[in-house]
Design a protein around this motif. Structure first.
Motif, PDB file in Angstrom:
ATOM      1  N   GLU A  19      15.076 -22.463  12.478  1.00  0.00           N
ATOM      2  CA  GLU A  19      14.816 -21.654  11.285  1.00  0.00           C
ATOM      3  C   GLU A  19      13.344 -21.591  10.942  1.00  0.00           C
ATOM      4  OE1 GLU A  19      17.355 -23.448   8.312  1.00  0.00           O
ATOM      5  OE2 GLU A  19      15.809 -24.836   7.626  1.00  0.00           O
ATOM      6  N   PHE A  42      20.326 -18.139   4.228  1.00  0.00           N
ATOM      7  CA  PHE A  42      21.338 -18.880   3.466  1.00  0.00           C
ATOM      8  C   PHE A  42      22.721 -18.222   3.589  1.00  0.00           C
ATOM      9  CE2 PHE A  42      17.620 -20.318   0.545  1.00  0.00           C
ATOM     10  CZ  PHE A  42      17.245 -21.268   1.490  1.00  0.00           C
ATOM     11  N   ALA A  61      14.759 -20.004   3.979  1.00  0.00           N
ATOM     12  CA  ALA A  61      14.666 -20.149   5.426  1.00  0.00           C
ATOM     13  C   ALA A  61      15.404 -18.997   6.094  1.00  0.00           C
ATOM     14  CB  ALA A  61      15.264 -21.487   5.853  1.00  0.00           C
TER      15      ALA A  61
HETATM   16  P1  ADP Z   1      19.555 -28.410  -5.415  1.00  0.00           P
HETATM   17  O1  ADP Z   1      20.557 -27.367  -5.788  1.00  0.00           O
HETATM   18  O2  ADP Z   1      20.185 -29.605  -4.775  1.00  0.00           O
HETATM   19  O3  ADP Z   1      18.646 -28.800  -6.536  1.00  0.00           O
HETATM   20  P2  ADP Z   1      18.431 -26.262  -3.853  1.00  0.00           P
HETATM   21  O4  ADP Z   1      19.534 -25.836  -2.974  1.00  0.00           O
HETATM   22  O5  ADP Z   1      18.186 -25.428  -5.062  1.00  0.00           O
HETATM   23  O6  ADP Z   1      18.605 -27.781  -4.284  1.00  0.00           O
HETATM   24  O7  ADP Z   1      17.111 -26.343  -2.968  1.00  0.00           O
HETATM   25  C1  ADP Z   1      15.840 -26.616  -3.511  1.00  0.00           C
HETATM   26  C2  ADP Z   1      14.830 -25.581  -3.054  1.00  0.00           C
HETATM   27  O8  ADP Z   1      14.675 -25.663  -1.641  1.00  0.00           O
HETATM   28  C3  ADP Z   1      15.260 -24.147  -3.337  1.00  0.00           C
HETATM   29  O9  ADP Z   1      14.126 -23.422  -3.749  1.00  0.00           O
HETATM   30  C4  ADP Z   1      15.765 -23.642  -1.988  1.00  0.00           C
HETATM   31  O10 ADP Z   1      15.625 -22.243  -1.865  1.00  0.00           O
HETATM   32  C5  ADP Z   1      14.867 -24.387  -1.035  1.00  0.00           C
HETATM   33  N1  ADP Z   1      15.478 -24.602   0.288  1.00  0.00           N
HETATM   34  C6  ADP Z   1      16.703 -25.116   0.544  1.00  0.00           C
HETATM   35  N2  ADP Z   1      16.924 -25.202   1.870  1.00  0.00           N
HETATM   36  C7  ADP Z   1      15.810 -24.719   2.473  1.00  0.00           C
HETATM   37  C8  ADP Z   1      15.398 -24.543   3.840  1.00  0.00           C
HETATM   38  N3  ADP Z   1      16.192 -24.891   4.855  1.00  0.00           N
HETATM   39  N4  ADP Z   1      14.177 -24.024   4.075  1.00  0.00           N
HETATM   40  C9  ADP Z   1      13.362 -23.688   3.049  1.00  0.00           C
HETATM   41  N5  ADP Z   1      13.672 -23.839   1.761  1.00  0.00           N
HETATM   42  C10 ADP Z   1      14.877 -24.345   1.462  1.00  0.00           C
END
Ligand code: ADP
Length: 429
Positions: A19, A42, A61
């Motif tokens: 990714e 996603f 991603a």
């Molecule tokens: P949580 O819900 O557990 O607090 P999130 O799913 O909102 O966490 O993720 C935190 C941040 O990281 C978000 O801005 C999300 O878009 C980003 N994120 C999650 N997975 C990835 C990834 N594989 N690559 C880049 N950014 C990511």
């Protein structure tokens, strides 16, 4: 930021099961498209060659199962390729859920127990990727024609509507990588605060209301019952936070608990599930791509979320400024109101205010910059159990003329004169 690279068109070739992780620049949007191969953001597939414009600050991603070439136009805070992701384990979970949905659909809709599809709850600390995993599971299911229900219990960073709410909405199409969850007719309950400790009883009450409402909807809709639900939770997993997780698991009758990135929470929930034979607790690896966001960033993104409610993601909505008389609006708060002095109470009575008491609020300057919910209640005693139609933002209070100026998503009369106040504020910038 100062570290942003110069704006140029750039191509990135992704090998299978890798990714491209991107943090869009803080000031300018980023354009991106799929040049060849196949890729998803996603869980939502990219259409070939179509340019997508991602707003500033977005973190995401682009993942490919079989290889792809991506083209980017614009500056990023960071972008890098990762070939170690937990995506295979995530899609395996999806496959298991898919099996359960098919089984539920094949069984008689008259057997409400057997024809119930998976009820998945995603738990873990903040920044473990809960919202992201929920989104992938929903998009993959929607791609296969299901209409799973998304339930968001995260009052800190809601992905369905403004912060301070718990909400649910059916997901009928893979979630748009730019727009996010569509805002059409979600079922929303207003808690009014961004942390559950403000009023734990109220939080639980609203979770009960939401669950009951979904139960009623599922009872008459075999299709959504078979598709099941995906429940996103708060990152608060210690003490009362843990109690609230258990409460949510029970209340929504969750039968799959996905634990992200925390060994201790996993073993605690696993132990609890011993007495619940139909609840599976599954540990999943946190993605290395999840970006940690500090308290200040969270606070800011709450503001952006409220702004988005009124103005749209790309400033494409035009909210209306309205003026009302103090007497036109009835503002209420739940719990925490001024408590009766001890001298006014019978001897031995507890002076602690009832956390679920609904009390009228005098309109004064304290309401300035508050975000209030517009309740569907017809009577004050329905406020606690009613969902909300939407929100208004108080921009001026004129004490002398007894006029209140507020921003609403549209012109015209509010769907109800019953407004709920919490502690949710916003400074329009
Ligand atoms: P949580 O819900 O557990 O607090 P999130 O799913 O909102 O966490 O993720 C935190 C941040 O990281 C978000 O801005 C999300 O878009 C980003 N994120 C999650 N997975 C990835 C990834 N594989 N690559 C880049 N950014 C990511």
């Amino acid at each position: 930021g100062g570290s942003a690279s110069a704006s140029t068109i750039k191509q990135v070739k992704l090998e299978r099961e890798s990714e491209l992780r991107i943090e869009v620049c803080n000031e300018t949007p980023l354009k991106l498209r799929l040049l060849n191969g196949s890729a998803e953001i996603f869980g939502s597939e990219l259409a070939p060659e179509m340019w997508l414009t991602f707003p500033p600050r977005l973190k995401f991603a682009v993942f490919t199962w079989y290889g792809a070439t991506i083209e980017m136009d614009g500056a990023t805070e960071t972008d890098y390729t990762a070939d170690e992701t937990p995506m295979v384990s995530y899609v395996n979970v999806h496959a298991v859920l898919e099996g359960r949905r098919n089984r539920a659909k094949a069984l008689s809709p008259n057997d409400s127990e057997a024809s119930q599809g998976p009820r998945v709850i995603v738990v873990g600390p903040t920044d473990s990727g809960k919202s992201t995993l929920s989104r992938m599971l929903l998009s993959w299911a929607a791609k296969q024609g299901w209409k799973p229900t998304f339930v968001d219990l995260d009052i800190g960073q809601g992905s369905i509507t403004v912060p301070g709410c718990i909400a649910a909405t059916p997901i009928e199409l893979p979630i748009d990588p730019v727009e996010g969850i569509p805002l059409e007719m979600p079922l929303v309950y207003f808690y009014g605060h961004t942390t559950p400790s403000n009023n734990v009883d109220l939080y639980k009450t609203l979770v009960n209301e939401l669950a009951q409402m979904l139960e009623t909807q599922f009872a008459r809709n075999a299709e959504s019952r078979a598709a099941g639900m995906v429940i996103n939770t708060m990152g608060w997993i210690e003490g009362t936070g843990y109690e609230l997780l258990l409460h949510a698991i029970d209340t929504f009758k969750a039968n799959v608990v996905l634990v992200l990135g925390q060994e201790k929470l996993f073993s605690m929930l696993k132990a609890v599930a011993k007495s619940k034979p139909n609840v599976d607790v599954v540990k999943l690896q946190k993605s290395g791509g999840v970006v940690s966001r500090n308290a200040k960033y969270r606070q800011k993104s709450r503001g952006y979320r409220i702004r988005e409610y009124f103005y749209g993601l790309a400033n494409d909505l035009s909210p209306h400024s309205n003026i009302a008389n103090f007497s036109d609006l009835l503002v209420y708060r739940i719990g925490g109101g001024p408590q009766a002095p001890r001298s006014a109470l019978p001897i031995g009575a507890d002076p602690i205010a009832n956390p679920l008491r609904v009390t009228p609020v005098n309109i004064d300057r304290d309401l300035l910059h508050m975000v209030l919910a517009v309740s569907y209640a017809k009577e004050p005693d329905q406020i606690l159990s009613s969902n909300v139609a939407g929100f208004i933002y108080i921009t001026d209070i004129d004490i002398q003329r007894k006029k209140i100026t507020y921003l609403a998503p549209s012109a015209g009369e509010l769907p109800s004169k019953y407004l709920i106040m919490g502690t949710l504020t916003w400074l329009e910038t």
